[in-house]
Design a protein around this motif. Structure first.
Motif, PDB file in Angstrom:
ATOM      1  N   VAL A  61      -8.068 -33.813 -10.629  1.00 41.23           N
ATOM      2  CA  VAL A  61      -8.370 -33.515  -9.226  1.00 41.23           C
ATOM      3  C   VAL A  61      -9.241 -32.263  -9.128  1.00 41.23           C
ATOM      4  CG1 VAL A  61      -7.346 -32.763  -7.040  1.00 41.23           C
ATOM      5  CG2 VAL A  61      -6.388 -34.705  -8.261  1.00 41.23           C
ATOM      6  N   ALA A  62      -8.920 -31.232  -9.894  1.00 39.64           N
ATOM      7  CA  ALA A  62      -9.729 -30.008  -9.869  1.00 39.64           C
ATOM      8  C   ALA A  62     -11.144 -30.270 -10.355  1.00 39.64           C
ATOM      9  CB  ALA A  62      -9.060 -28.934 -10.721  1.00 39.64           C
ATOM     10  N   GLU A  63     -11.296 -31.098 -11.369  1.00 39.83           N
ATOM     11  CA  GLU A  63     -12.623 -31.425 -11.893  1.00 39.83           C
ATOM     12  C   GLU A  63     -13.425 -32.251 -10.893  1.00 39.83           C
ATOM     13  OE1 GLU A  63     -15.677 -31.234 -14.726  1.00 39.83           O
ATOM     14  OE2 GLU A  63     -13.753 -30.191 -14.708  1.00 39.83           O
ATOM     15  N   VAL A  64     -12.798 -33.229 -10.277  1.00 39.84           N
ATOM     16  CA  VAL A  64     -13.475 -34.043  -9.256  1.00 39.84           C
ATOM     17  C   VAL A  64     -13.926 -33.156  -8.103  1.00 39.84           C
ATOM     18  CG1 VAL A  64     -13.070 -35.813  -7.483  1.00 39.84           C
ATOM     19  CG2 VAL A  64     -12.379 -36.221  -9.846  1.00 39.84           C
ATOM     20  N   HIS A  65     -13.084 -32.221  -7.709  1.00 38.81           N
ATOM     21  CA  HIS A  65     -13.426 -31.307  -6.616  1.00 38.81           C
ATOM     22  C   HIS A  65     -14.562 -30.360  -7.025  1.00 38.81           C
ATOM     23  CE1 HIS A  65     -12.930 -29.079  -2.953  1.00 38.81           C
ATOM     24  NE2 HIS A  65     -12.770 -27.957  -3.637  1.00 38.81           N
ATOM     25  N   ALA A 123     -16.316 -36.758  -5.061  1.00 38.48           N
ATOM     26  CA  ALA A 123     -15.855 -37.518  -3.891  1.00 38.48           C
ATOM     27  C   ALA A 123     -16.886 -37.502  -2.766  1.00 38.48           C
ATOM     28  CB  ALA A 123     -14.524 -36.961  -3.396  1.00 38.48           C
ATOM     29  N   LYS A 124     -17.520 -36.362  -2.552  1.00 34.66           N
ATOM     30  CA  LYS A 124     -18.498 -36.256  -1.469  1.00 34.66           C
ATOM     31  C   LYS A 124     -19.847 -36.849  -1.858  1.00 34.66           C
ATOM     32  CE  LYS A 124     -18.561 -32.667   1.218  1.00 34.66           C
ATOM     33  NZ  LYS A 124     -18.659 -31.289   1.726  1.00 34.66           N
ATOM     34  N   GLY A 179     -15.709 -37.673   2.985  1.00 32.80           N
ATOM     35  CA  GLY A 179     -15.948 -36.411   3.681  1.00 32.80           C
ATOM     36  C   GLY A 179     -15.541 -35.205   2.860  1.00 32.80           C
ATOM     37  N   SER A 180     -14.493 -35.367   2.057  1.00 36.65           N
ATOM     38  CA  SER A 180     -14.021 -34.278   1.204  1.00 36.65           C
ATOM     39  C   SER A 180     -13.187 -34.861   0.069  1.00 36.65           C
ATOM     40  CB  SER A 180     -13.170 -33.283   2.007  1.00 36.65           C
ATOM     41  OG  SER A 180     -11.942 -33.878   2.378  1.00 36.65           O
ATOM     42  N   THR A 181     -12.949 -34.039  -0.926  1.00 33.46           N
ATOM     43  CA  THR A 181     -12.093 -34.461  -2.033  1.00 33.46           C
ATOM     44  C   THR A 181     -10.671 -34.697  -1.539  1.00 33.46           C
ATOM     45  OG1 THR A 181     -13.443 -33.141  -3.524  1.00 33.46           O
ATOM     46  CG2 THR A 181     -11.306 -33.855  -4.355  1.00 33.46           C
ATOM     47  N   ILE A 202      -5.250 -30.338  -3.520  1.00 26.56           N
ATOM     48  CA  ILE A 202      -6.494 -29.754  -4.018  1.00 26.56           C
ATOM     49  C   ILE A 202      -6.306 -28.261  -4.261  1.00 26.56           C
ATOM     50  CG2 ILE A 202      -8.935 -29.303  -3.511  1.00 26.56           C
ATOM     51  CD1 ILE A 202      -8.200 -32.284  -4.005  1.00 26.56           C
ATOM     52  N   ARG A 203      -5.694 -27.565  -3.327  1.00 24.09           N
ATOM     53  CA  ARG A 203      -5.470 -26.118  -3.498  1.00 24.09           C
ATOM     54  C   ARG A 203      -4.585 -25.837  -4.699  1.00 24.09           C
ATOM     55  NH1 ARG A 203      -4.930 -26.350   2.109  1.00 24.09           N
ATOM     56  NH2 ARG A 203      -2.666 -26.305   1.914  1.00 24.09           N
TER      57      ARG A 203
END
Length: 84
Positions: free
Chosen positions: A19-23, A28-29, A35-37, A56-57
């Motif tokens: 998830v951190a890598e995708v963000h 995703a965007k 619209g957001s991860t 995500i946080r």
């Protein structure tokens, strides 16, 4: 029971890293047109909106802030002895 807990912990760590890598890469965007991860993750996980943002946080904290190297003495489990 211990094996199941270890597997769940390992899976959660893997999920946080992904998830951190995708963000970080903006996948995703930019590539998936979300619209957001957080929205993308919320949809995939089937959870509520706030859960995606929170995930995500937490993933960023776990992967980036908690992965910093620690002083040598803390890895050993005790402080170095002082010479007098």
């Amino acid at each position: 029971m211990v094996v199941a807990e270890k597997l769940r912990a390992h899976l959660a760590a893997l999920e946080a890293a992904v998830v951190a890598e995708v963000h970080a890469r903006g996948v995703a965007k930019q590539e998936l047109a979300w619209g957001s991860t957080a929205e993308w993750f919320t949809h995939l996980a089937g959870t509520h909106r706030g859960t995606g943002h929170q995930t995500i946080r937490h993933a960023e904290v776990l992967v980036h802030e908690r992965a910093r190297p620690t002083p040598r003495w803390s890895r050993a489990g005790s402080r170095p002895s002082r010479r007098r």
